[in-house]
Design a protein around this motif. Structure first.
Motif, PDB file in Angstrom:
ATOM      1  N   SER A   1      39.890  51.157  67.584  1.00 56.46           N
ATOM      2  CA  SER A   1      40.163  49.779  67.177  1.00 56.46           C
ATOM      3  C   SER A   1      41.632  49.636  66.778  1.00 56.46           C
ATOM      4  O   SER A   1      42.039  50.105  65.714  1.00 56.46           O
ATOM      5  CB  SER A   1      39.267  49.395  66.000  1.00 56.46           C
TER       6      SER A   1
ATOM      7  N   TYR B   1      42.529  37.081  68.522  1.00 54.22           N
ATOM      8  CA  TYR B   1      42.423  38.367  69.203  1.00 54.22           C
ATOM      9  C   TYR B   1      41.704  39.401  68.339  1.00 54.22           C
ATOM     10  O   TYR B   1      41.066  40.313  68.877  1.00 54.22           O
ATOM     11  CB  TYR B   1      43.805  38.860  69.621  1.00 54.22           C
TER      12      TYR B   1
ATOM     13  N   LEU C   1      42.560  41.734  76.226  1.00 58.42           N
ATOM     14  CA  LEU C   1      41.562  40.865  75.585  1.00 58.42           C
ATOM     15  C   LEU C   1      41.854  39.405  75.899  1.00 58.42           C
ATOM     16  O   LEU C   1      42.047  38.571  75.002  1.00 58.42           O
ATOM     17  CB  LEU C   1      41.566  41.110  74.078  1.00 58.42           C
TER      18      LEU C   1
ATOM     19  N   ARG D   1      38.676  41.493  69.700  1.00 57.54           N
ATOM     20  CA  ARG D   1      38.683  42.955  69.591  1.00 57.54           C
ATOM     21  C   ARG D   1      37.367  43.451  69.006  1.00 57.54           C
ATOM     22  O   ARG D   1      36.719  44.349  69.540  1.00 57.54           O
ATOM     23  CB  ARG D   1      39.853  43.401  68.710  1.00 57.54           C
TER      24      ARG D   1
ATOM     25  N   LEU E   1      43.385  47.055  74.442  1.00 55.20           N
ATOM     26  CA  LEU E   1      42.720  48.275  74.018  1.00 55.20           C
ATOM     27  C   LEU E   1      43.216  49.402  74.916  1.00 55.20           C
ATOM     28  O   LEU E   1      43.286  49.252  76.138  1.00 55.20           O
ATOM     29  CB  LEU E   1      41.198  48.157  74.169  1.00 55.20           C
TER      30      LEU E   1
END
Length: 401
Positions: free
Chosen positions: A322, A302, A379, A306, A329
């Motif tokens: 981030s 992940y 994600l 990301r 997110l």
């Protein structure tokens, strides 16, 4: 003839129906031939490890695997969970008194208020927060007091802003770090402060730690049970759904304060007969694999997603923060380059983005009033599909779709 409704009024108090609404948007988009990139629901797109799948399959073939497993969990699963907590966080948990297995952490979160609260009690909830937090209170008839989580405070609650009369009526306070939907994190100092404050007011802390193993950049989320005095002041939910790609298997556990754990055990003894035995055996393998360092490492997967997605969005003109953890997110709405007759908001952008670009996300207001102005993006696609999603979103922002 008297007309009666066969739908309970309490269902209207369960909170946002956005997940069903977005599902309908997706069906409509697919029916029009759109290739939908679904970044809405936090359901892992990868399978459990081969060893976990083998354990589940072999156990399911046994003739003795189909009896009632018992509502609190098998001794073997509870012992393995206790050993994993000691390995991962350095905390000592009594598997006989301070643990109970669950059909995923959502099972426990949805039933928590029924087990702990009485009429007139209040529970402190984060806003934004995962919808089941409020839904569990609605089912139990318990009033929520919302703690705003805002970017300027690192999405941490301001305990000093809670009135004394609220503390006096509050039965428990729910925290969630790393958090869904805002992907914020908290350190052990924050948890120590939370334990001190809650203990002073006689309020139980309930910590949802479903994303403990989905952290990035070398960050390792702590357990609230590492804080001094927390075993008497807190309980913590753990889930194997995201960390081990076992979302459909439905297994997790609650650890901590033995009175609260006992209350959950007592409630569940009256409403279900526990987690399917083969699933518990698969859970044992998952936790043991992790302790040997041979299990699936979801964090790096992940983290790469990301980084790839955030970079691709930046190239399209949408700068997104981030996060250090979770599979989400929490993105402030982009600067749209075209206008509609009605103002843009999180729900309008989410729907238009799906209908025009074929990318599904969840509007922030689905998680509470403080979520307006944001969308949550999961994600849960490959890096290639995430880059494609970013290109489509960029075209949507510029009015090219």
């Amino acid at each position: 003839m008297t007309t009666k409704s066969w739908r309970a009024d309490r269902l209207s108090r369960l909170g946002s129906s956005i997940f069903a609404e977005v599902a309908e948007w997706k069906r409509n988009a697919a029916a029009r031939g759109l290739d939908v990139i679904d970044l809405s629901i936090g359901s892992p797109d990868l399978p459990p490890s081969p060893a976990i799948r083998r354990a589940l399959g072999q156990a399911a073939l046994r003739e003795d695997a189909y009896g009632y497993p018992g509502s609190k969990g098998t001794p073997a699963f509870l012992q393995q969970a206790a050993e994993w907590l000691a390995f991962r966080f350095g905390i000592a948990i009594d598997p006989e008194q301070e643990l109970v297995s669950l059909m995923g952490s959502q099972d426990g979160l949805g039933h928590l208020a029924l087990a702990l609260c009485n009429p007139g009690d209040i529970a402190l909830l984060p806003d934004p927060g995962y919808p089941v937090y409020a839904a569990g209170l609605a089912l139990a008839g318990i009033e929520p007091y919302l703690m705003p989580l805002r970017a300027e405070n690192g999405y941490l609650p301001d305990f000093s802003a809670i009135p004394a009369e609220v503390w006096a009526r509050a039965k428990f306070m729910l925290l969630n770090y790393p958090s869904n939907p805002v992907s914020a994190v908290a350190d052990l100092a924050f948890f120590k402060h939370a334990v001190e404050i809650a203990s002073r007011h006689g309020v139980l802390i309930v910590h949802d730690l479903a994303y403990s193993e989905m952290a990035f950049d070398g960050y390792r989320p702590p357990s609230i049970l590492q804080a001094e005095g927390a075993i008497d002041a807190a309980v913590e939910f753990h889930s194997l759904s995201k960390s081990f790609n076992m979302a459909g298997a439905r297994i997790g556990f609650l650890a901590g304060n033995r009175e609260a754990v006992a209350a959950m055990r007592e409630l569940k003894a009256n409403i279900d007969y526990g987690v399917f035995l083969p699933v518990q055996e698969a859970g044992i393998v998952a936790l043991a694999e992790d302790m040997r360092g041979t299990g699936p490492v979801v964090g790096p997967i992940y983290e790469k997603r990301r980084d790839a997605f955030i970079q691709a969005l930046r190239e399209q003109g949408w700068t997104v923060g981030s996060p250090k953890a979770t599979m989400f997110l929490w993105a402030k709405l982009p600067d749209m380059r075209w206008e509609l007759a009605d103002p843009w908001n999180s729900r309008r952008i989410s729907r238009e983005m799906l209908e025009r670009a074929g990318v599904a996300v969840i509007p922030g207001d689905a998680f509470g009033a403080e979520g307006e102005g944001y969308v949550r993006i999961a994600l849960v696609e490959s890096e290639e599909r995430l880059r494609e999603a970013a290109i489509r979103i960029g075209e949507f922002i510029r009015g090219e779709r």
